[in-house]
Scaffold this motif. Structure first.
Motif, PDB file in Angstrom:
ATOM      1  N   ASP A  23       0.583  -1.020   0.216  1.00 52.92           N
ATOM      2  CA  ASP A  23       0.614   0.453  -0.281  1.00 52.92           C
ATOM      3  C   ASP A  23       0.853   1.236  -0.540  1.00 52.92           C
ATOM      4  O   ASP A  23       2.053   1.161   0.017  1.00 52.92           O
ATOM      5  N   ASP A  24       0.280   2.471  -0.091  1.00 51.37           N
ATOM      6  CA  ASP A  24       1.453   3.757   0.366  1.00 51.37           C
ATOM      7  C   ASP A  24       2.268   3.670   1.026  1.00 51.37           C
ATOM      8  O   ASP A  24       3.288   4.607   0.806  1.00 51.37           O
ATOM      9  N   ARG A  25       1.771   3.767   2.100  1.00 54.19           N
ATOM     10  CA  ARG A  25       2.716   3.465   3.836  1.00 54.19           C
ATOM     11  C   ARG A  25       3.415   2.871   3.096  1.00 54.19           C
ATOM     12  O   ARG A  25       5.444   2.615   3.014  1.00 54.19           O
ATOM     13  N   ALA A  26       3.559   1.231   2.640  1.00 51.57           N
ATOM     14  CA  ALA A  26       5.147   0.067   2.606  1.00 51.57           C
ATOM     15  C   ALA A  26       5.652   1.041   0.939  1.00 51.57           C
ATOM     16  O   ALA A  26       6.807   0.752   1.386  1.00 51.57           O
ATOM     17  N   TRP A  27       5.391   1.137  -0.131  1.00 56.38           N
ATOM     18  CA  TRP A  27       5.766   2.375  -0.352  1.00 56.38           C
ATOM     19  C   TRP A  27       7.111   3.239  -0.023  1.00 56.38           C
ATOM     20  O   TRP A  27       8.057   3.570  -0.880  1.00 56.38           O
ATOM     21  N   VAL A  74       0.835   6.168 -10.142  1.00 51.70           N
ATOM     22  CA  VAL A  74       1.806   7.507 -10.684  1.00 51.70           C
ATOM     23  C   VAL A  74       2.252   8.588  -9.996  1.00 51.70           C
ATOM     24  O   VAL A  74       3.849   8.664 -10.052  1.00 51.70           O
ATOM     25  N   GLU A  75       1.051   9.159 -10.055  1.00 59.30           N
ATOM     26  CA  GLU A  75       0.749   9.959  -8.746  1.00 59.30           C
ATOM     27  C   GLU A  75       1.502   9.893  -7.680  1.00 59.30           C
ATOM     28  O   GLU A  75       2.889  10.497  -7.225  1.00 59.30           O
ATOM     29  N   LEU A  76       1.065   8.723  -6.979  1.00 61.82           N
ATOM     30  CA  LEU A  76       2.252   8.255  -6.295  1.00 61.82           C
ATOM     31  C   LEU A  76       3.399   8.268  -6.051  1.00 61.82           C
ATOM     32  O   LEU A  76       4.306   8.913  -5.104  1.00 61.82           O
ATOM     33  N   PHE A  77       4.132   7.595  -6.776  1.00 57.23           N
ATOM     34  CA  PHE A  77       5.487   7.381  -7.459  1.00 57.23           C
ATOM     35  C   PHE A  77       6.366   8.773  -7.832  1.00 57.23           C
ATOM     36  O   PHE A  77       7.717   9.468  -6.970  1.00 57.23           O
ATOM     37  N   ALA A  81       8.873  10.584  -5.199  1.00 59.19           N
ATOM     38  CA  ALA A  81      10.241  10.519  -5.662  1.00 59.19           C
ATOM     39  C   ALA A  81      10.639  12.305  -5.543  1.00 59.19           C
ATOM     40  O   ALA A  81      11.614  12.833  -5.235  1.00 59.19           O
ATOM     41  N   ALA A  82       9.623  13.520  -5.665  1.00 56.56           N
ATOM     42  CA  ALA A  82       9.568  14.879  -5.154  1.00 56.56           C
ATOM     43  C   ALA A  82      10.347  14.286  -3.201  1.00 56.56           C
ATOM     44  O   ALA A  82      11.109  15.706  -2.826  1.00 56.56           O
ATOM     45  N   LYS A  83       9.706  13.840  -2.114  1.00 50.72           N
ATOM     46  CA  LYS A  83       9.824  13.918  -0.649  1.00 50.72           C
ATOM     47  C   LYS A  83      11.061  14.088  -0.849  1.00 50.72           C
ATOM     48  O   LYS A  83      12.041  14.225   0.003  1.00 50.72           O
ATOM     49  N   TYR A  84      11.575  12.596  -1.398  1.00 50.04           N
ATOM     50  CA  TYR A  84      12.960  12.309  -1.083  1.00 50.04           C
ATOM     51  C   TYR A  84      14.391  12.698  -1.897  1.00 50.04           C
ATOM     52  O   TYR A  84      15.176  11.868  -2.193  1.00 50.04           O
ATOM     53  N   ASN A  85      13.614  13.878  -2.755  1.00 51.77           N
ATOM     54  CA  ASN A  85      14.950  14.192  -3.737  1.00 51.77           C
ATOM     55  C   ASN A  85      15.651  13.231  -4.717  1.00 51.77           C
ATOM     56  O   ASN A  85      16.756  13.509  -4.729  1.00 51.77           O
ATOM     57  N   MET A  86      14.132  12.804  -5.505  1.00 50.36           N
ATOM     58  CA  MET A  86      14.841  11.639  -6.604  1.00 50.36           C
ATOM     59  C   MET A  86      14.327  12.006  -8.274  1.00 50.36           C
ATOM     60  O   MET A  86      12.905  12.259  -7.782  1.00 50.36           O
ATOM     61  N   THR A  87      14.755  11.505  -8.919  1.00 50.10           N
ATOM     62  CA  THR A  87      14.478  12.361 -10.664  1.00 50.10           C
ATOM     63  C   THR A  87      14.150  10.612 -10.649  1.00 50.10           C
ATOM     64  O   THR A  87      14.514   9.641 -10.603  1.00 50.10           O
ATOM     65  N   PHE A  88      12.040  11.530 -11.079  1.00 49.14           N
ATOM     66  CA  PHE A  88      11.544  10.037 -11.477  1.00 49.14           C
ATOM     67  C   PHE A  88      11.398  10.170 -13.281  1.00 49.14           C
ATOM     68  O   PHE A  88      11.476  10.860 -13.947  1.00 49.14           O
ATOM     69  N   ARG A 121      -2.197  14.526 -17.366  1.00 52.71           N
ATOM     70  CA  ARG A 121      -2.264  14.949 -15.554  1.00 52.71           C
ATOM     71  C   ARG A 121      -0.658  15.088 -14.562  1.00 52.71           C
ATOM     72  O   ARG A 121      -0.705  15.496 -13.432  1.00 52.71           O
ATOM     73  N   TYR A 122      -0.194  14.759 -15.110  1.00 54.90           N
ATOM     74  CA  TYR A 122       1.500  15.081 -14.197  1.00 54.90           C
ATOM     75  C   TYR A 122       2.506  15.534 -14.417  1.00 54.90           C
ATOM     76  O   TYR A 122       3.353  15.929 -13.717  1.00 54.90           O
ATOM     77  N   GLY A 123       2.247  16.233 -15.379  1.00 58.27           N
ATOM     78  CA  GLY A 123       3.270  16.724 -15.937  1.00 58.27           C
ATOM     79  C   GLY A 123       4.203  18.550 -15.588  1.00 58.27           C
ATOM     80  O   GLY A 123       5.060  18.781 -15.669  1.00 58.27           O
ATOM     81  N   ASN A 124       3.247  18.796 -13.831  1.00 57.38           N
ATOM     82  CA  ASN A 124       3.479  19.802 -13.400  1.00 57.38           C
ATOM     83  C   ASN A 124       4.491  19.108 -12.138  1.00 57.38           C
ATOM     84  O   ASN A 124       4.837  20.061 -11.521  1.00 57.38           O
ATOM     85  N   HIS A 125       4.928  18.207 -12.200  1.00 63.50           N
ATOM     86  CA  HIS A 125       5.510  17.542 -10.758  1.00 63.50           C
ATOM     87  C   HIS A 125       6.596  17.599 -10.667  1.00 63.50           C
ATOM     88  O   HIS A 125       7.551  17.728 -12.209  1.00 63.50           O
ATOM     89  N   GLN A 126       6.931  17.998 -10.152  1.00 61.88           N
ATOM     90  CA  GLN A 126       8.241  18.719 -10.042  1.00 61.88           C
ATOM     91  C   GLN A 126       9.619  16.991  -9.889  1.00 61.88           C
ATOM     92  O   GLN A 126      10.640  17.162 -10.538  1.00 61.88           O
ATOM     93  N   GLY A 127       9.182  15.960  -9.600  1.00 65.76           N
ATOM     94  CA  GLY A 127      10.216  14.645  -9.607  1.00 65.76           C
ATOM     95  C   GLY A 127      10.338  14.339 -11.095  1.00 65.76           C
ATOM     96  O   GLY A 127      10.944  14.051 -11.343  1.00 65.76           O
ATOM     97  N   PHE A 128       9.736  14.869 -12.226  1.00 72.63           N
ATOM     98  CA  PHE A 128       9.149  14.279 -13.359  1.00 72.63           C
ATOM     99  C   PHE A 128      10.675  14.646 -14.040  1.00 72.63           C
ATOM    100  O   PHE A 128      10.869  16.148 -14.035  1.00 72.63           O
ATOM    101  N   GLY A 129      11.142  13.399 -14.425  1.00 68.88           N
ATOM    102  CA  GLY A 129      12.474  14.114 -15.139  1.00 68.88           C
ATOM    103  C   GLY A 129      13.428  13.351 -16.605  1.00 68.88           C
ATOM    104  O   GLY A 129      14.562  14.363 -16.657  1.00 68.88           O
TER     105      GLY A 129
END
Length: 303
Positions: A23-27, A74-77, A81-88, A121-129
């Protein structure tokens, strides 16, 4: 701590390994573990496969007829990714049908529309790279060159971020007597890269299909070819073991370390893995993966 592996695939939708039913918490717990291990890049291996999808895509619903999507992965990842400073890196759709049966244009057109939907849908997410073209090849294929060329141009127009592919070697571990030699591999990929120069940015060959004693030669050949055609060279250091009669246990740490050391000796730019969550995570359903995580962490802490 000097991390060796700094990227991982996210294997949803699962194809040939079992779901862990997280679930979300496990991810989120797993993203925290990835961060602790030095992961800064996460790659969705495919956003859809056949009738399954990672978000409720209207394009796939219209053209394929997908199963219900209960969690927007996709929203979750992207959020994690943004929270943990990763590039998605967003992985494309694999029909498991059109391209395998020679209908390359339908595969391309479906993915163009699908990726447009993703950006909307998701292009504004800062994690997308980055983009990941999920269709894997092992030798030159003219039809797939057209898919890569056409789709890559479209992806760059949607968002000009790096495009990654992760091909596999037509090696003896998977193909037996029909495997090709190193010389043939070099010839085939010379032809592929000549077509993809300036179109695809990064190539990360899967490293598990050849005998360990031959791997250094393939790593060096891949690095040399990528450099010649101006592609960034990564290595997909598989963290599952292909040497067993069943699919697929976590790899022995000694084999993983060997593959990492050989990739570093070949001056590969970045090491990623397929795939952390199943085969290297302290939260994996495989106890051996939890042990692998501990051994890996102990090793990199001494580097």
């Amino acid at each position: 701590m000097q991390p060796a592996i700094t990227g991982t695939f996210l294997d949803e939708i699962t194809h040939d390994i079992p779901s862990q039913n997280w679930d979300d918490r496990a991810w989120e717990a797993d993203f925290a573990a990835m961060k602790q291990a030095g992961i800064d890049t996460v790659i969705l291996i495919r956003a859809g496969y056949k009738e399954q999808a990672t978000f409720n895509s209207q394009i796939l619903q219209q053209h394929i007829g997908i199963l219900p999507v209960y969690t927007d992965l996709v929203e979750l990842f992207l959020t994690l990714a943004a929270k943990y400073n990763m590039t998605f890196y967003f992985g494309t759709y694999d029909s498991g049908n059109y391209w395998l049966n020679g209908d390359y244009q339908t595969e391309t057109d479906l993915n163009k529309a699908f990726c447009e939907e993703f950006i909307t849908r998701y292009g504004n997410h800062q994690g997308f790279g980055g983009w990941y073209i999920s269709h894997e090849i092992n030798t030159y294929n003219d039809g797939m060159m057209r898919v890569y060329e056409d789709l890559s141009h479209h992806l760059k127009q949607l968002r000009d971020v790096p495009i990654l592919i992760s091909p596999y070697i037509k090696g003896i571990k998977q193909f037996g007597q029909t495997a090709i030699s190193l010389d043939k591999h070099i010839k085939e990929w010379e032809s592929v890269f000549a077509r993809l120069e300036g179109i695809v940015d990064i190539v990360a060959f899967q490293d598990g299909n050849v005998p360990y004693q031959d791997l250094p030669h393939y790593l060096q050949a891949n690095q040399t070819l990528a450099s010649k055609y101006r592609l960034t060279s990564w290595s997909n250091v598989e963290s599952f073991d292909r040497d067993f009669p069943f699919k697929f246990p976590p790899i022995d740490f000694r084999k993983l370390r060997y593959k990492i050391e050989q990739a570093e000796a070949a001056n590969i730019d970045k090491l990623i893995t397929f795939e952390f969550s199943h085969f290297m995570s302290p939260h994996s359903s495989y106890p051996a993966a939890q042990n692998l995580y501990q051994q890996y962490q102990q090793w990199i802490s001494r580097r």
